[in-house]
Write a protein that holds these residues in place. Structure first.
Motif, PDB file in Angstrom:
ATOM      1  N   TYR A 148     -21.699 -22.089 -12.170  1.00 17.99           N
ATOM      2  CA  TYR A 148     -22.800 -21.524 -12.936  1.00 17.99           C
ATOM      3  C   TYR A 148     -24.081 -21.749 -12.138  1.00 17.99           C
ATOM      4  O   TYR A 148     -24.619 -22.838 -12.121  1.00 17.99           O
ATOM      5  CB  TYR A 148     -22.922 -22.229 -14.287  1.00 17.99           C
ATOM      6  CG  TYR A 148     -21.892 -21.805 -15.314  1.00 17.99           C
ATOM      7  CD1 TYR A 148     -22.234 -20.933 -16.352  1.00 17.99           C
ATOM      8  CD2 TYR A 148     -20.593 -22.288 -15.266  1.00 17.99           C
ATOM      9  CE1 TYR A 148     -21.294 -20.564 -17.311  1.00 17.99           C
ATOM     10  CE2 TYR A 148     -19.653 -21.916 -16.226  1.00 17.99           C
ATOM     11  CZ  TYR A 148     -20.012 -21.055 -17.234  1.00 17.99           C
ATOM     12  OH  TYR A 148     -19.085 -20.686 -18.174  1.00 17.99           O
ATOM     13  N   LYS A 149     -24.537 -20.699 -11.465  1.00 22.62           N
ATOM     14  CA  LYS A 149     -25.819 -20.753 -10.757  1.00 22.62           C
ATOM     15  C   LYS A 149     -26.602 -19.522 -11.153  1.00 22.62           C
ATOM     16  O   LYS A 149     -26.058 -18.412 -11.156  1.00 22.62           O
ATOM     17  CB  LYS A 149     -25.602 -20.778  -9.242  1.00 22.62           C
ATOM     18  CG  LYS A 149     -25.051 -22.110  -8.755  1.00 22.62           C
ATOM     19  CD  LYS A 149     -25.244 -22.283  -7.273  1.00 22.62           C
ATOM     20  CE  LYS A 149     -24.823 -23.687  -6.874  1.00 22.62           C
ATOM     21  NZ  LYS A 149     -24.605 -23.829  -5.455  1.00 22.62           N
ATOM     22  N   LEU A 150     -27.869 -19.723 -11.480  1.00 23.47           N
ATOM     23  CA  LEU A 150     -28.686 -18.609 -11.957  1.00 23.47           C
ATOM     24  C   LEU A 150     -28.649 -17.430 -10.990  1.00 23.47           C
ATOM     25  O   LEU A 150     -28.821 -17.595  -9.781  1.00 23.47           O
ATOM     26  CB  LEU A 150     -30.131 -19.064 -12.172  1.00 23.47           C
ATOM     27  CG  LEU A 150     -30.362 -20.000 -13.348  1.00 23.47           C
ATOM     28  CD1 LEU A 150     -31.818 -20.426 -13.418  1.00 23.47           C
ATOM     29  CD2 LEU A 150     -29.942 -19.361 -14.662  1.00 23.47           C
ATOM     30  N   PHE A 151     -28.418 -16.258 -11.564  1.00 20.27           N
ATOM     31  CA  PHE A 151     -28.429 -14.975 -10.846  1.00 20.27           C
ATOM     32  C   PHE A 151     -27.340 -14.865  -9.778  1.00 20.27           C
ATOM     33  O   PHE A 151     -27.406 -14.004  -8.913  1.00 20.27           O
ATOM     34  CB  PHE A 151     -29.818 -14.675 -10.265  1.00 20.27           C
ATOM     35  CG  PHE A 151     -30.910 -14.846 -11.279  1.00 20.27           C
ATOM     36  CD1 PHE A 151     -30.958 -14.035 -12.405  1.00 20.27           C
ATOM     37  CD2 PHE A 151     -31.869 -15.836 -11.130  1.00 20.27           C
ATOM     38  CE1 PHE A 151     -31.960 -14.214 -13.368  1.00 20.27           C
ATOM     39  CE2 PHE A 151     -32.863 -16.012 -12.085  1.00 20.27           C
ATOM     40  CZ  PHE A 151     -32.911 -15.197 -13.207  1.00 20.27           C
ATOM     41  N   LYS A 152     -26.338 -15.745  -9.832  1.00 21.56           N
ATOM     42  CA  LYS A 152     -25.176 -15.652  -8.940  1.00 21.56           C
ATOM     43  C   LYS A 152     -23.990 -15.207  -9.788  1.00 21.56           C
ATOM     44  O   LYS A 152     -23.853 -15.623 -10.935  1.00 21.56           O
ATOM     45  CB  LYS A 152     -24.854 -17.012  -8.299  1.00 21.56           C
ATOM     46  CG  LYS A 152     -25.973 -17.580  -7.468  1.00 21.56           C
ATOM     47  CD  LYS A 152     -26.062 -16.878  -6.147  1.00 21.56           C
ATOM     48  CE  LYS A 152     -27.127 -17.547  -5.288  1.00 21.56           C
ATOM     49  NZ  LYS A 152     -27.442 -16.816  -4.102  1.00 21.56           N
ATOM     50  N   PRO A 153     -23.113 -14.372  -9.229  1.00 24.74           N
ATOM     51  CA  PRO A 153     -21.991 -13.854 -10.030  1.00 24.74           C
ATOM     52  C   PRO A 153     -21.061 -14.947 -10.557  1.00 24.74           C
ATOM     53  O   PRO A 153     -20.737 -15.895  -9.855  1.00 24.74           O
ATOM     54  CB  PRO A 153     -21.244 -12.947  -9.046  1.00 24.74           C
ATOM     55  CG  PRO A 153     -22.212 -12.658  -7.946  1.00 24.74           C
ATOM     56  CD  PRO A 153     -23.129 -13.840  -7.880  1.00 24.74           C
ATOM     57  N   LEU A 154     -20.693 -14.771 -11.805  1.00 25.68           N
ATOM     58  CA  LEU A 154     -19.722 -15.636 -12.470  1.00 25.68           C
ATOM     59  C   LEU A 154     -18.611 -14.707 -12.962  1.00 25.68           C
ATOM     60  O   LEU A 154     -18.893 -13.687 -13.591  1.00 25.68           O
ATOM     61  CB  LEU A 154     -20.388 -16.340 -13.656  1.00 25.68           C
ATOM     62  CG  LEU A 154     -19.512 -17.269 -14.476  1.00 25.68           C
ATOM     63  CD1 LEU A 154     -19.305 -18.589 -13.731  1.00 25.68           C
ATOM     64  CD2 LEU A 154     -20.154 -17.547 -15.829  1.00 25.68           C
ATOM     65  N   LYS A 155     -17.367 -15.056 -12.663  1.00 22.47           N
ATOM     66  CA  LYS A 155     -16.252 -14.181 -13.048  1.00 22.47           C
ATOM     67  C   LYS A 155     -15.447 -14.790 -14.184  1.00 22.47           C
ATOM     68  O   LYS A 155     -15.200 -15.994 -14.208  1.00 22.47           O
ATOM     69  CB  LYS A 155     -15.300 -13.966 -11.863  1.00 22.47           C
ATOM     70  CG  LYS A 155     -15.893 -13.222 -10.704  1.00 22.47           C
ATOM     71  CD  LYS A 155     -14.848 -13.115  -9.592  1.00 22.47           C
ATOM     72  CE  LYS A 155     -15.459 -12.619  -8.306  1.00 22.47           C
ATOM     73  NZ  LYS A 155     -14.507 -12.709  -7.193  1.00 22.47           N
ATOM     74  N   VAL A 156     -15.026 -13.923 -15.100  1.00 19.21           N
ATOM     75  CA  VAL A 156     -14.040 -14.283 -16.114  1.00 19.21           C
ATOM     76  C   VAL A 156     -12.860 -13.346 -15.868  1.00 19.21           C
ATOM     77  O   VAL A 156     -12.994 -12.123 -15.969  1.00 19.21           O
ATOM     78  CB  VAL A 156     -14.585 -14.102 -17.546  1.00 19.21           C
ATOM     79  CG1 VAL A 156     -13.505 -14.448 -18.568  1.00 19.21           C
ATOM     80  CG2 VAL A 156     -15.818 -14.965 -17.757  1.00 19.21           C
ATOM     81  N   VAL A 157     -11.721 -13.931 -15.489  1.00 17.42           N
ATOM     82  CA  VAL A 157     -10.569 -13.131 -15.078  1.00 17.42           C
ATOM     83  C   VAL A 157      -9.405 -13.346 -16.043  1.00 17.42           C
ATOM     84  O   VAL A 157      -8.973 -14.480 -16.264  1.00 17.42           O
ATOM     85  CB  VAL A 157     -10.106 -13.514 -13.651  1.00 17.42           C
ATOM     86  CG1 VAL A 157      -8.977 -12.596 -13.192  1.00 17.42           C
ATOM     87  CG2 VAL A 157     -11.267 -13.477 -12.663  1.00 17.42           C
TER      88      VAL A 157
END
Length: 193
Positions: A148-157
């Motif tokens: 979790y980093k601001l404005f960095k992509p986070l994926k839910v797969v």
């Protein structure tokens, strides 16, 4: 009073732009029937992020201590969360999970039982296998791929449903089925880093 739709909307407005939440494999998710949604646990924000990524409402177990926090004890039940006593066999919570699954709804579960401090997938607890064997529901593996980093992509797969029938037929142990679930989550993490 059900605050789930409002909670989902507010979380979407906050989390989607801040963490660029990308959902992969949503088409694998069953449109109806009981679902045991098993995912890794890397952050306190995992439940709302999984909630906004899921096409259906999710009931989450939450540690009992949260239900004694003034605001949370009012809000959590209204967003379909229910308490579980950690570190012991909580029969009431177990019955609640099985009841929700049998009524054709979705239960979200973090098989590790607690957040990973390293971001790496930890060992799963036997409860996940128990619910998979007894719940008569589809078992869906899911991976949250951060950090979790601001404005960095986070994926839910979302992976494909795990066929538990052969394990039920040969009366496999809860521990074995949990390991099957953890293996599928691990594959999702490795394939989508």
């Amino acid at each position: 009073m059900n605050l789930y739709p409002l909670g989902k909307f507010l979380c979407s407005v906050i989390f989607k732009p801040l963490y660029r939440v990308k959902v992969i494999g949503r088409d694998h998710f069953p449109k109806e029937g009981g679902v045991l949604l098993c995912t890794n646990h890397i952050d306190n924000f995992d439940p709302p992020v999984v909630g906004i990524a899921c096409p259906r409402d999710v009931h989450f177990m939450a540690k009992e201590e949260l239900f004694s926090v003034p605001v949370l004890k009012t809000v959590l039940p209204k967003v379909k969360a229910f308490p579980v006593k950690r570190g012991m066999s909580d029969r009431e919570a177990f019955r609640k999970v099985l009841k929700i699954l049998k009524s054709g709804e979705v239960v979200g579960l973090f098989p590790e039982g607690t957040r990973s401090t390293t971001g790496e997938l930890g060992p799963g607890l036997a409860g996940a296998g128990f619910f998979a064997l007894k719940g008569d529901a589809v078992v869906m593996p899911c991976a949250i791929i951060g950090p979790y980093k601001l404005f960095k992509p986070l994926k839910v797969v979302y992976g494909k449903p795990i066929d538990i029938a052969p394990y039920r037929e040969r009366r496999a142990s809860s521990e074995e089925v949990t390991e099957v679930i953890m293996t599928e989550i691990r594959k999702l993490i490795e394939q989508n880093k």
